[in-house]
Scaffold this motif. Structure first.
Motif, PDB file in Angstrom:
ATOM      1  N   GLY A   1      -5.636  -4.279   1.076  1.00 14.21           N
ATOM      2  CA  GLY A   1      -4.507  -3.350   1.035  1.00 14.21           C
ATOM      3  C   GLY A   1      -3.243  -4.060   0.597  1.00 14.21           C
ATOM      4  N   HIS A   2      -2.259  -3.264   0.224  1.00  8.20           N
ATOM      5  CA  HIS A   2      -0.939  -3.779  -0.144  1.00  8.20           C
ATOM      6  C   HIS A   2      -0.046  -3.628   1.079  1.00  8.20           C
ATOM      7  CE1 HIS A   2       2.878  -4.423  -2.042  1.00  8.20           C
ATOM      8  NE2 HIS A   2       2.396  -4.383  -3.276  1.00  8.20           N
ATOM      9  N   GLY A   3       0.068  -4.734   1.838  1.00  6.39           N
ATOM     10  CA  GLY A   3       0.817  -4.678   3.083  1.00  6.39           C
ATOM     11  C   GLY A   3       2.271  -4.294   2.920  1.00  6.39           C
ATOM     12  N   GLY A   4       2.846  -4.618   1.770  1.00  9.59           N
ATOM     13  CA  GLY A   4       4.250  -4.298   1.539  1.00  9.59           C
ATOM     14  C   GLY A   4       4.529  -2.820   1.408  1.00  9.59           C
ATOM     15  N   MET A   5       3.473  -2.036   1.159  1.00 11.66           N
ATOM     16  CA  MET A   5       3.635  -0.591   0.996  1.00 11.66           C
ATOM     17  C   MET A   5       3.465   0.170   2.315  1.00 11.66           C
ATOM     18  SD  MET A   5       4.101   0.132  -2.310  1.00 11.66           S
ATOM     19  CE  MET A   5       3.738  -0.476  -3.990  1.00 11.66           C
ATOM     20  N   ALA A   6       3.139  -0.545   3.385  1.00 13.41           N
ATOM     21  CA  ALA A   6       2.845   0.118   4.660  1.00 13.41           C
ATOM     22  C   ALA A   6       4.091   0.369   5.503  1.00 13.41           C
ATOM     23  CB  ALA A   6       1.856  -0.716   5.459  1.00 13.41           C
TER      24      ALA A   6
END
Length: 251
Positions: A124-129
């Protein structure tokens, strides 16, 4: 063409007929599944239809893919259902490497062992969470879903480890130093080639069809006339899988 330019018209070495794999369905022990939107605009975990640089980022589920093990298909179906509940974050969407992207969940990798275990990597893209805490809450929710699906499968499926990979690059091909978090189990699993067992990391290259590799080993022994009097040099060996598998048959 180079050989023909040298005046060679026949094959440079004898060509054998094709040696068939012992299994031709459900043989692939490593599958990378894209997480995205399907043709109906619903979240899905499966294979990408086309290439994102061509402006196509549609995903199709894998129920009919006979090269994918039934167990892996069951896991992707469970993840698809979980994502569609909408309680563990949006899927990652982009129409190309230079396009605006949104969403979190990008990829699911399932690696299966001949010894019975399986390694699962959720990317996943953690920065988008929004926050690291939210990212991990969502990830643990998906991991629990995978664990339940494996327990309910007939027969039940064992899990060696579930890993969360936080990758923020343009494509889904994460670099070796991408941060990971072990959500469950271990960071490695045990698999076998020939008579040798290996501890395999989640990102390591490994043969995707173990029984077919065994056929290759038998043919190598036959061609090389391997005996205990032979000295084996495994040139350009990588991790040495061929040499290690034959080591007990040579000097």
């Amino acid at each position: 063409e180079w050989l023909q330019g040298k005046g060679v018209r026949d094959p440079c070495c004898p060509l054998e007929t094709m040696h068939a794999s012992p299994i031709t369905s459900e043989y692939r022990n490593k599958c990378d599944f894209t997480i995205g939107m399907d043709a109906q605009g619903k979240a899905a975990c499966g294979f990408l239809l086309g290439r994102t640089e061509h402006g196509r980022a549609m995903v199709s589920t894998v129920e009919q893919c006979i090269n994918v093990p039934l167990s892996a298909r069951s896991i992707t179906a469970a993840v698809t259902a979980k994502l569609r509940e909408g309680e563990c974050g949006p899927v990652y969407e982009t129409s190309g490497p230079d396009k605006d992207a949104k969403g979190v969940w990008r990829k699911l990798m399932v690696r299966e062992s001949r010894e019975g275990g399986r390694m699962i990597v959720l990317q996943g893209h953690g920065g988008m969470a929004g926050s690291e805490e939210t990212f991990h809450i969502w990830a643990n929710s998906i991991a629990k879903c995978i664990d339940n699906a494996c327990k309910q499968h007939e027969p039940p499926l064992s899990i060696s480890g579930i890993i969360l990979q936080d990758w923020r690059g343009a494509s889904n091909a994460a670099s070796e130093d991408t941060p990971i978090t072990i959500l469950d189990g271990s960071s490695t699993f045990v698999d076998r080639l020939g008579n040798v067992k290996y501890h395999v990391s989640h990102s390591a290259f490994f043969q995707v069809n173990g029984p077919s590799f065994d056929v290759l080993l038998r043919e190598l022994c036959s061609w090389a006339d391997v005996t205990k009097d032979c000295v084996l040099l495994d040139v350009c060996c990588g991790t040495g899988a061929l040499g290690l598998a034959l080591a007990d048959q040579v000097h």
